[in-house]
Write a protein that holds these residues in place. Structure first.
Motif, mmCIF file in Angstrom:
data_model
loop_
_atom_site.group_PDB
_atom_site.id
_atom_site.type_symbol
_atom_site.label_atom_id
_atom_site.label_comp_id
_atom_site.label_asym_id
_atom_site.label_seq_id
_atom_site.Cartn_x
_atom_site.Cartn_y
_atom_site.Cartn_z
ATOM 1 N N PHE A 116 0.826 -1.204 0.000
ATOM 2 C CA PHE A 116 0.000 0.000 0.000
ATOM 3 C C PHE A 116 0.863 1.258 0.000
ATOM 4 C CE2 PHE A 116 -2.789 3.152 2.193
ATOM 5 C CZ PHE A 116 -3.808 3.183 1.251
ATOM 6 N N ILE A 117 1.915 1.270 0.809
ATOM 7 C CA ILE A 117 2.816 2.430 0.867
ATOM 8 C C ILE A 117 3.456 2.684 -0.492
ATOM 9 C CG2 ILE A 117 5.009 3.275 1.797
ATOM 10 C CD1 ILE A 117 4.239 1.958 4.467
ATOM 11 N N LEU A 118 3.998 1.636 -1.110
ATOM 12 C CA LEU A 118 4.665 1.804 -2.405
ATOM 13 C C LEU A 118 3.680 2.212 -3.494
ATOM 14 C CD1 LEU A 118 7.210 -1.162 -2.366
ATOM 15 C CD2 LEU A 118 7.748 1.271 -2.275
ATOM 16 N N LEU A 119 2.508 1.568 -3.509
ATOM 17 C CA LEU A 119 1.515 1.894 -4.531
ATOM 18 C C LEU A 119 1.008 3.325 -4.356
ATOM 19 C CD1 LEU A 119 0.168 0.450 -6.913
ATOM 20 C CD2 LEU A 119 -1.752 -0.065 -5.404
ATOM 21 N N TRP A 120 0.817 3.752 -3.115
ATOM 22 C CA TRP A 120 0.392 5.130 -2.838
ATOM 23 C C TRP A 120 1.400 6.116 -3.417
ATOM 24 C CZ3 TRP A 120 -3.912 6.943 0.005
ATOM 25 C CH2 TRP A 120 -3.906 8.313 0.262
ATOM 26 N N MET A 121 2.696 5.843 -3.213
ATOM 27 C CA MET A 121 3.735 6.764 -3.671
ATOM 28 C C MET A 121 3.872 6.746 -5.189
ATOM 29 S SD MET A 121 6.559 6.406 -0.642
ATOM 30 C CE MET A 121 7.387 7.922 -1.129
ATOM 31 N N VAL A 122 3.583 5.607 -5.811
ATOM 32 C CA VAL A 122 3.584 5.525 -7.276
ATOM 33 C C VAL A 122 2.551 6.478 -7.857
ATOM 34 C CG1 VAL A 122 2.978 4.049 -9.226
ATOM 35 C CG2 VAL A 122 4.530 3.210 -7.457
ATOM 36 N N TYR A 123 1.330 6.442 -7.321
ATOM 37 C CA TYR A 123 0.267 7.337 -7.802
ATOM 38 C C TYR A 123 0.537 8.780 -7.386
ATOM 39 C CZ TYR A 123 -2.804 3.698 -9.602
ATOM 40 O OH TYR A 123 -3.341 2.677 -10.358
ATOM 41 N N GLU A 124 1.065 8.950 -6.180
ATOM 42 C CA GLU A 124 1.352 10.288 -5.672
ATOM 43 C C GLU A 124 2.383 11.003 -6.541
ATOM 44 O OE1 GLU A 124 1.654 11.663 -1.144
ATOM 45 O OE2 GLU A 124 3.456 10.603 -1.796
ATOM 46 N N ASN A 125 3.331 10.228 -7.076
ATOM 47 C CA ASN A 125 4.397 10.797 -7.904
ATOM 48 C C ASN A 125 4.126 10.659 -9.401
ATOM 49 O OD1 ASN A 125 5.895 11.486 -5.609
ATOM 50 N ND2 ASN A 125 6.777 9.428 -5.492
ATOM 51 N N ASN A 126 2.882 10.285 -9.756
ATOM 52 C CA ASN A 126 2.462 10.176 -11.167
ATOM 53 C C ASN A 126 3.360 9.249 -11.975
ATOM 54 O OD1 ASN A 126 0.281 12.029 -10.913
ATOM 55 N ND2 ASN A 126 1.755 13.705 -10.939
ATOM 56 N N LYS A 127 3.695 8.094 -11.402
ATOM 57 C CA LYS A 127 4.542 7.124 -12.099
ATOM 58 C C LYS A 127 3.745 5.892 -12.516
ATOM 59 C CE LYS A 127 9.078 8.295 -10.283
ATOM 60 N NZ LYS A 127 10.325 7.732 -9.727
ATOM 61 N N VAL A 128 2.472 6.077 -12.761
ATOM 62 C CA VAL A 128 1.607 4.948 -13.090
ATOM 63 C C VAL A 128 1.831 4.520 -14.526
ATOM 64 C CG1 VAL A 128 -0.747 4.088 -13.118
ATOM 65 C CG2 VAL A 128 -0.099 5.844 -11.479
ATOM 66 N N LYS A 129 2.484 3.379 -14.692
ATOM 67 C CA LYS A 129 2.675 2.784 -16.017
ATOM 68 C C LYS A 129 2.554 1.278 -15.839
ATOM 69 C CE LYS A 129 5.877 6.307 -17.769
ATOM 70 N NZ LYS A 129 7.253 6.569 -18.242
ATOM 71 N N CYS A 130 1.526 0.707 -16.420
ATOM 72 C CA CYS A 130 1.346 -0.731 -16.279
ATOM 73 C C CYS A 130 0.546 -1.261 -17.458
ATOM 74 C CB CYS A 130 0.633 -1.074 -14.971
ATOM 75 S SG CYS A 130 -1.072 -0.472 -14.908
ATOM 76 N N ASN A 131 0.551 -2.562 -17.568
ATOM 77 C CA ASN A 131 -0.227 -3.237 -18.604
ATOM 78 C C ASN A 131 -1.651 -3.427 -18.099
ATOM 79 O OD1 ASN A 131 -1.353 -4.863 -20.528
ATOM 80 N ND2 ASN A 131 0.304 -6.357 -20.570
ATOM 81 N N GLU A 132 -2.583 -2.620 -18.611
ATOM 82 C CA GLU A 132 -3.963 -2.670 -18.124
ATOM 83 C C GLU A 132 -4.655 -3.993 -18.464
ATOM 84 O OE1 GLU A 132 -5.426 -0.653 -16.196
ATOM 85 O OE2 GLU A 132 -4.052 1.039 -16.189
ATOM 86 N N GLN A 133 -4.025 -4.791 -19.327
ATOM 87 C CA GLN A 133 -4.628 -6.072 -19.676
ATOM 88 C C GLN A 133 -4.312 -7.155 -18.648
ATOM 89 O OE1 GLN A 133 -6.613 -6.499 -22.303
ATOM 90 N NE2 GLN A 133 -6.407 -4.386 -22.945
ATOM 91 N N LYS A 134 -3.432 -6.853 -17.696
ATOM 92 C CA LYS A 134 -3.008 -7.851 -16.721
ATOM 93 C C LYS A 134 -3.772 -7.691 -15.416
ATOM 94 C CE LYS A 134 0.265 -9.974 -19.045
ATOM 95 N NZ LYS A 134 0.229 -11.420 -19.324
ATOM 96 N N ILE A 135 -4.265 -8.809 -14.900
ATOM 97 C CA ILE A 135 -5.026 -8.745 -13.666
ATOM 98 C C ILE A 135 -4.121 -8.478 -12.472
ATOM 99 C CG2 ILE A 135 -4.963 -11.183 -12.956
ATOM 100 C CD1 ILE A 135 -8.083 -10.864 -12.630
ATOM 101 N N ASP A 136 -2.809 -8.744 -12.610
ATOM 102 C CA ASP A 136 -1.858 -8.465 -11.536
ATOM 103 C C ASP A 136 -1.036 -7.221 -11.849
ATOM 104 O OD1 ASP A 136 -0.464 -9.492 -13.633
ATOM 105 O OD2 ASP A 136 0.745 -10.899 -12.459
ATOM 106 N N SER A 137 -1.671 -6.229 -12.505
ATOM 107 C CA SER A 137 -0.953 -5.038 -12.952
ATOM 108 C C SER A 137 -0.348 -4.252 -11.794
ATOM 109 C CB SER A 137 -1.874 -4.133 -13.770
ATOM 110 O OG SER A 137 -3.043 -3.817 -13.039
ATOM 111 N N GLU A 138 -0.993 -4.264 -10.611
ATOM 112 C CA GLU A 138 -0.429 -3.551 -9.468
ATOM 113 C C GLU A 138 0.896 -4.163 -9.047
ATOM 114 O OE1 GLU A 138 -3.228 -3.232 -6.322
ATOM 115 O OE2 GLU A 138 -4.474 -1.756 -7.378
ATOM 116 N N THR A 139 0.981 -5.495 -9.103
ATOM 117 C CA THR A 139 2.242 -6.156 -8.778
ATOM 118 C C THR A 139 3.315 -5.759 -9.776
ATOM 119 O OG1 THR A 139 1.067 -8.023 -7.797
ATOM 120 C CG2 THR A 139 3.360 -8.385 -8.418
ATOM 121 N N GLU A 140 2.952 -5.635 -11.042
ATOM 122 C CA GLU A 140 3.900 -5.199 -12.063
ATOM 123 C C GLU A 140 4.444 -3.809 -11.755
ATOM 124 O OE1 GLU A 140 2.198 -5.382 -15.928
ATOM 125 O OE2 GLU A 140 2.465 -7.536 -16.123
ATOM 126 N N ILE A 141 3.554 -2.903 -11.335
ATOM 127 C CA ILE A 141 3.976 -1.545 -10.986
ATOM 128 C C ILE A 141 5.002 -1.591 -9.860
ATOM 129 C CG2 ILE A 141 3.239 0.651 -9.978
ATOM 130 C CD1 ILE A 141 0.547 0.291 -11.284
#
Length: 424
Positions: free
Chosen positions: A39-64
């Motif tokens: 949660f901490i890492l994912l929060w900071m990814v969105y907070e810093n606008n670094k969201v880049k992932c494969n939207e076709q993957k169900i585990d895309s958050e893990t990829e991020i």
């Protein structure tokens, strides 16, 4: 190396159902810490606008997260890159376990919250096998030893939000296992913290909805007297939502081509009729076309087994039957089995006056884009009755926000949508 000691005092809101029957059983650090790390890492990814992932993957958050770890943006925070673990230690203690948890009604029978809770033990049958116990502690302490000042401050900021967003144990999406942060201490000094679940949810919406509506939050403000009434209300609301997924009484715009859809239960009944079983209320003109069979309930979570009684259905001997369908959901391209927990989670406010419905809309949209292969393998006892294929409605065919507007908000004036521009 700096050693920072943090302590969080939690208040339990609803009973936690689990397999641990020993004294002091509560949230496990081995469950909470990985969730907090992600949660901490994912929060900071969105907070810093670094969201880049494969939207076709169900585990895309893990990829991020793996990409961020690989880039070592937070190198001094991470102690285990393989398991995405942050550099702090956690211990959890339960204090003052409540032995008088109300699982029994006046007739001395177990209450059936959510329609069926017979897997919960009462205090008289603790040795019964294959049952779960329900515990309620008056106070929970989460003790953390951290080795970085900035990471410690991030934990102080985000652990209360995660606790408001997360539940623990069995049936956690249905209102059980709710906790709230009550007090925060840093180096044994009390930090200024005013518990406010709605304020935390608004922060959540502002952080994760910068690009899309990844999270949707609704609130039922009514006022309940304790967790029993809250859990009963959640059961009713959840039943209304599931019923709205399959009804054909109207033609709402949240489900396009509604009249051409055959839901999976109807398809099963047609399949049985074709096998020689007597089924009422199924027109003979209705044929089984796999291209029209939709598993609409699957949009609200896919369980591994799907049991139900077919009403007004008898076998050639005149006996009513029960069917067990094992649901197989796989990636069409890779053939891997997919798991999709319910995107709906119910959370009860500390004063029991409000119930929040938190929806992981992004996970639903990813599942729809993936368009997995769905197959029901049916059995009556040990006898196979064959397979039924089904599909999920795509995003352009099913809109969850419109669904809530039509099925939920329209029928209950006490429910409203939480917007990120509201004051917390």
């Amino acid at each position: 190396m700096n050693v920072i000691k943090l302590k969080f005092s939690l208040k339990q809101i609803t009973p936690m159902i689990h397999f641990q029957n020993e004294n002091g059983a509560t949230i496990r650090a081995t469950e909470l810490k990985p969730k907090l790390d992600r949660f901490i890492l994912l929060w900071m990814v969105y907070e810093n606008n670094k969201v880049k992932c494969n939207e076709q993957k169900i585990d895309s958050e893990t990829e991020i997260l793996k990409r961020i770890v690989k880039e070592k943006d937070y190198d001094n925070w991470i102690i285990d890159e393989k398991h995405i673990a942050l550099n702090y230690k956690m211990r959890i203690k339960a204090i003052c376990k409540d032995e008088n948890i109300n699982l029994l009604n006046h007739s001395n029978k177990r209450q059936k919250y959510l329609g069926n809770a017979d897997y919960i033990l009462d205090n008289r049958n603790k040795d019964e096998e294959d049952k779960y116990v329900s515990t309620f502690s008056k106070k929970i302490l989460v003790e953390i030893i951290c080795f970085d000042e900035l990471l410690a401050d991030k934990i102080i900021e985000l652990l209360p939000i995660l606790i408001d967003l997360t539940a623990f144990g069995l049936q956690q999406s249905k209102g059980y296992g709710n906790f709230r942060v009550n007090k925060i201490f840093k180096e044994n000094k009390k930090q200024q913290y005013k518990p406010d679940i709605e304020r935390n949810y608004i922060k959540l919406l502002k952080n994760f909805n910068t690009i899309n509506n990844n999270v949707l939050i609704y609130k039922l403000k009514k006022g309940f007297n304790g967790y029993e009434k809250s859990l009963d209300e959640i059961a009713k609301l959840n039943g209304l939502i599931k019923k709205g997924m399959v009804t054909k009484v109207y033609e709402p715009d949240y489900l396009k081509n509604n009249e051409s859809i055959i839901n999976e239960k109807t398809a099963m009944k047609i399949h049985l009729r074709n096998k020689g079983y007597k089924i009422k209320n199924i027109p003979k003109s209705l044929n089984l076309d796999n291209n029209k069979v939709y598993y609409t309930r699957g949009l609200l979570g896919i369980a591994q087994k799907y049991d139900f009684a077919v009403t007004k259905c008898t076998n050639p001997r005149g006996n009513e039957i029960n069917i067990e369908f094992v649901v197989k959901v796989t990636d069409k391209e890779e053939g891997k089995a997919l798991r999709f927990p319910s995107p709906l989670h119910y959370h009860v406010a500390k004063d029991y006056k409000t119930i929040y419905i938190v929806i992981n809309n992004k996970s639903l949209q990813v599942l729809q884009q993936l368009n997995p292969k769905i197959e029901f393998v049916g059995k009556i006892g040990d006898v196979s009755i064959g397979n039924i294929s089904a599909q999920l409605s795509q995003k352009e065919e099913f809109d969850l926000e419109k669904f809530f507007d039509f099925v939920v908000l329209r029928k209950n004036e006490n429910i409203s949508k939480l917007e990120d521009n509201q004051n917390g």
